[in-house]
Design a protein around this motif. Sequence first.
Motif, PDB file in Angstrom:
ATOM      1  N   ALA A  25      -6.930   2.549   2.019  1.00  0.00           N
ATOM      2  CA  ALA A  25      -7.701   1.338   1.931  1.00  0.00           C
ATOM      3  C   ALA A  25      -8.849   1.408   1.232  1.00  0.00           C
ATOM      4  O   ALA A  25      -9.386   0.442   0.307  1.00  0.00           O
ATOM      5  CB  ALA A  25      -7.759   0.695   3.236  1.00  0.00           C
ATOM      6  N   GLU A  26      -9.502   2.528   1.220  1.00  0.00           N
ATOM      7  CA  GLU A  26     -10.822   2.803   0.670  1.00  0.00           C
ATOM      8  C   GLU A  26     -10.525   2.944  -0.941  1.00  0.00           C
ATOM      9  O   GLU A  26     -11.590   2.806  -1.600  1.00  0.00           O
ATOM     10  CB  GLU A  26     -11.453   3.894   1.076  1.00  0.00           C
ATOM     11  CG  GLU A  26     -11.070   5.298   0.550  1.00  0.00           C
ATOM     12  CD  GLU A  26      -9.773   5.706   1.616  1.00  0.00           C
ATOM     13  OE1 GLU A  26      -9.143   6.792   1.480  1.00  0.00           O
ATOM     14  OE2 GLU A  26      -9.464   4.998   2.748  1.00  0.00           O
ATOM     15  N   ASN A  27      -9.493   3.037  -1.444  1.00  0.00           N
ATOM     16  CA  ASN A  27      -9.094   3.037  -2.825  1.00  0.00           C
ATOM     17  C   ASN A  27      -9.177   1.712  -3.467  1.00  0.00           C
ATOM     18  O   ASN A  27      -9.254   1.551  -4.787  1.00  0.00           O
ATOM     19  CB  ASN A  27      -7.776   3.865  -3.003  1.00  0.00           C
ATOM     20  CG  ASN A  27      -7.970   5.247  -2.952  1.00  0.00           C
ATOM     21  OD1 ASN A  27      -8.734   5.910  -3.344  1.00  0.00           O
ATOM     22  ND2 ASN A  27      -6.660   5.882  -2.396  1.00  0.00           N
ATOM     23  N   VAL A  28      -9.113   0.678  -2.754  1.00  0.00           N
ATOM     24  CA  VAL A  28      -9.022  -0.480  -3.463  1.00  0.00           C
ATOM     25  C   VAL A  28     -10.606  -0.813  -3.696  1.00  0.00           C
ATOM     26  O   VAL A  28     -11.500  -1.070  -2.651  1.00  0.00           O
ATOM     27  CB  VAL A  28      -8.568  -1.566  -2.202  1.00  0.00           C
ATOM     28  CG1 VAL A  28      -8.444  -3.263  -2.855  1.00  0.00           C
ATOM     29  CG2 VAL A  28      -7.179  -1.272  -1.944  1.00  0.00           C
ATOM     30  N   PRO A  29     -10.997  -1.294  -4.557  1.00  0.00           N
ATOM     31  CA  PRO A  29     -12.463  -1.681  -4.957  1.00  0.00           C
ATOM     32  C   PRO A  29     -12.883  -2.990  -4.422  1.00  0.00           C
ATOM     33  O   PRO A  29     -12.148  -3.712  -4.183  1.00  0.00           O
ATOM     34  CB  PRO A  29     -12.717  -1.910  -6.594  1.00  0.00           C
ATOM     35  CG  PRO A  29     -11.409  -1.244  -7.082  1.00  0.00           C
ATOM     36  CD  PRO A  29     -10.259  -1.147  -6.168  1.00  0.00           C
ATOM     37  N   ALA A  30     -14.293  -2.900  -3.643  1.00  0.00           N
ATOM     38  CA  ALA A  30     -14.714  -3.862  -2.893  1.00  0.00           C
ATOM     39  C   ALA A  30     -14.723  -5.162  -3.661  1.00  0.00           C
ATOM     40  O   ALA A  30     -14.709  -6.422  -3.235  1.00  0.00           O
ATOM     41  CB  ALA A  30     -15.951  -3.494  -2.144  1.00  0.00           C
ATOM     42  N   THR A  31     -15.220  -5.193  -5.020  1.00  0.00           N
ATOM     43  CA  THR A  31     -15.474  -6.419  -5.761  1.00  0.00           C
ATOM     44  C   THR A  31     -14.913  -6.214  -7.216  1.00  0.00           C
ATOM     45  O   THR A  31     -14.451  -4.980  -7.466  1.00  0.00           O
ATOM     46  CB  THR A  31     -16.930  -6.593  -5.904  1.00  0.00           C
ATOM     47  OG1 THR A  31     -17.547  -5.507  -6.547  1.00  0.00           O
ATOM     48  CG2 THR A  31     -17.517  -6.934  -4.485  1.00  0.00           C
ATOM     49  N   GLY A  32     -14.667  -7.255  -7.667  1.00  0.00           N
ATOM     50  CA  GLY A  32     -14.206  -7.279  -9.239  1.00  0.00           C
ATOM     51  C   GLY A  32     -12.700  -7.456  -9.264  1.00  0.00           C
ATOM     52  O   GLY A  32     -11.986  -7.075  -8.297  1.00  0.00           O
ATOM     53  N   GLY A  33     -12.366  -7.762 -10.510  1.00  0.00           N
ATOM     54  CA  GLY A  33     -10.852  -8.002 -10.756  1.00  0.00           C
ATOM     55  C   GLY A  33     -10.033  -6.574 -10.548  1.00  0.00           C
ATOM     56  O   GLY A  33     -10.645  -5.672 -10.995  1.00  0.00           O
ATOM     57  N   VAL A  34      -9.045  -6.762  -9.920  1.00  0.00           N
ATOM     58  CA  VAL A  34      -8.113  -5.426  -9.725  1.00  0.00           C
ATOM     59  C   VAL A  34      -6.755  -5.873  -9.511  1.00  0.00           C
ATOM     60  O   VAL A  34      -6.515  -7.050  -9.195  1.00  0.00           O
ATOM     61  CB  VAL A  34      -8.636  -4.621  -8.527  1.00  0.00           C
ATOM     62  CG1 VAL A  34      -8.485  -5.435  -7.022  1.00  0.00           C
ATOM     63  CG2 VAL A  34      -7.896  -3.573  -8.447  1.00  0.00           C
ATOM     64  N   ILE A  35      -5.855  -5.183  -9.901  1.00  0.00           N
ATOM     65  CA  ILE A  35      -4.452  -5.242 -10.013  1.00  0.00           C
ATOM     66  C   ILE A  35      -3.909  -4.235  -8.855  1.00  0.00           C
ATOM     67  O   ILE A  35      -4.309  -3.065  -8.846  1.00  0.00           O
ATOM     68  CB  ILE A  35      -3.868  -5.079 -11.173  1.00  0.00           C
ATOM     69  CG1 ILE A  35      -4.141  -6.175 -12.301  1.00  0.00           C
ATOM     70  CG2 ILE A  35      -2.029  -5.055 -11.225  1.00  0.00           C
ATOM     71  CD1 ILE A  35      -3.581  -5.667 -13.850  1.00  0.00           C
ATOM     72  N   LEU A  36      -3.255  -4.882  -7.889  1.00  0.00           N
ATOM     73  CA  LEU A  36      -2.624  -3.882  -6.756  1.00  0.00           C
ATOM     74  C   LEU A  36      -1.076  -4.037  -7.358  1.00  0.00           C
ATOM     75  O   LEU A  36      -0.359  -4.894  -7.436  1.00  0.00           O
ATOM     76  CB  LEU A  36      -2.834  -4.340  -5.520  1.00  0.00           C
ATOM     77  CG  LEU A  36      -3.799  -4.004  -4.694  1.00  0.00           C
ATOM     78  CD1 LEU A  36      -5.288  -4.400  -5.575  1.00  0.00           C
ATOM     79  CD2 LEU A  36      -3.995  -4.512  -3.441  1.00  0.00           C
ATOM     80  N   ALA A  37      -0.481  -2.890  -7.795  1.00  0.00           N
ATOM     81  CA  ALA A  37       0.976  -2.765  -8.304  1.00  0.00           C
ATOM     82  C   ALA A  37       1.575  -2.116  -7.376  1.00  0.00           C
ATOM     83  O   ALA A  37       1.408  -0.776  -7.343  1.00  0.00           O
ATOM     84  CB  ALA A  37       0.805  -2.185  -9.483  1.00  0.00           C
ATOM     85  N   SER A  38       2.526  -2.656  -6.752  1.00  0.00           N
ATOM     86  CA  SER A  38       3.421  -2.053  -5.634  1.00  0.00           C
ATOM     87  C   SER A  38       4.769  -1.897  -6.014  1.00  0.00           C
ATOM     88  O   SER A  38       5.652  -2.554  -6.564  1.00  0.00           O
ATOM     89  CB  SER A  38       3.317  -3.023  -4.503  1.00  0.00           C
ATOM     90  OG  SER A  38       4.020  -2.667  -3.460  1.00  0.00           O
ATOM     91  N   ASN A  39       5.768  -1.017  -5.404  1.00  0.00           N
ATOM     92  CA  ASN A  39       7.060  -0.977  -5.424  1.00  0.00           C
ATOM     93  C   ASN A  39       7.441  -2.306  -4.445  1.00  0.00           C
ATOM     94  O   ASN A  39       6.560  -2.979  -3.744  1.00  0.00           O
ATOM     95  CB  ASN A  39       7.504   0.045  -4.591  1.00  0.00           C
ATOM     96  CG  ASN A  39       7.089   0.519  -3.257  1.00  0.00           C
ATOM     97  OD1 ASN A  39       6.104   0.039  -2.859  1.00  0.00           O
ATOM     98  ND2 ASN A  39       7.848   1.089  -2.385  1.00  0.00           N
ATOM     99  N   HIS A  40       8.824  -2.746  -4.382  1.00  0.00           N
ATOM    100  CA  HIS A  40       9.036  -3.911  -3.935  1.00  0.00           C
ATOM    101  C   HIS A  40      10.443  -3.996  -3.205  1.00  0.00           C
ATOM    102  O   HIS A  40      11.464  -3.494  -3.694  1.00  0.00           O
ATOM    103  CB  HIS A  40       9.271  -5.187  -4.877  1.00  0.00           C
ATOM    104  CG  HIS A  40       9.232  -6.450  -4.394  1.00  0.00           C
ATOM    105  ND1 HIS A  40       8.913  -6.949  -3.339  1.00  0.00           N
ATOM    106  CD2 HIS A  40       9.702  -7.544  -4.868  1.00  0.00           C
ATOM    107  CE1 HIS A  40       9.278  -8.075  -3.165  1.00  0.00           C
ATOM    108  NE2 HIS A  40       9.524  -8.439  -4.357  1.00  0.00           N
ATOM    109  N   LEU A  41      10.348  -3.926  -1.939  1.00  0.00           N
ATOM    110  CA  LEU A  41      11.527  -3.742  -0.900  1.00  0.00           C
ATOM    111  C   LEU A  41      12.120  -4.883  -0.072  1.00  0.00           C
ATOM    112  O   LEU A  41      13.232  -4.985   0.210  1.00  0.00           O
ATOM    113  CB  LEU A  41      10.943  -2.642   0.142  1.00  0.00           C
ATOM    114  CG  LEU A  41      10.744  -1.017  -0.360  1.00  0.00           C
ATOM    115  CD1 LEU A  41      10.230  -0.341   0.604  1.00  0.00           C
ATOM    116  CD2 LEU A  41      11.947  -0.416  -1.134  1.00  0.00           C
TER     117      LEU A  41
END
Length: 229
Positions: A25-41
């Motif tokens: 979870a620490e890899n997710v930037p705390a602020t600013g635009g960001v894309i979380l790209a995931s597999n989909h099940l």
Amino acid sequence: MIYRAGHIVLKPLSHALYRPTIRGAENVPATGGVILASNHLSFIDSFAIPLAAPRKVRFLAKDDYFTGGGPRGAVLRELFEGIGAIPVDRRSSRAAQESLDAALEVLGEGDAFGIYPEGTRSRDGRLYRGRTGVAFLALTAAVPVVPVALAGTQDIQPVGARFPRLAKVSVTFGAPLDFTQRYAGVPQGRARRAVTDEIMDAIAALSGQPRADTYNELPPEASGPAIAV
């Protein structure tokens, strides 16, 4: 307000029921635009990621989830509003472009946007080839991409199941990928394909799924933009 209230209720409830394993979870930037790209099940994925992430994550969702009638429609509407989902009309001839526009607006506001590059959920557990909408967003908005791997969500609500079940779930957030400088000057089509493939490689490394060399197509009864849920 609706998102905050929904998150306050849904997060402890889901953690108590499913006790998800959350990594990185620490890899997710705390602020600013960001894309979380995931597999989909599973249908559940768009709840699992926002409830595991350390910040608000917006997803696209079929507008049917916001307009259904009866008790089931009311529950779905509250759930999707509770996680901050963005309704999109998958029947519109401009659905794909409208979806990308909505995503760029979220990123431009400095928020996190969740996307499934496969386009629709995998029905056989394999990780399918990514569609280039995720690369378009990353390069256009100049934001990092955090690869995400889900496991076990397909057991909560298998394809065809009407009601959720208890299952062991894990959500893993990988290290952010930054493409803003590396593809400067590269032709757009080539850059988008290369960026998408790199993102899918990162997701595969986290999920351990077998790869499929083809695109995952929507089932015959469905239609809509590839980046929608």
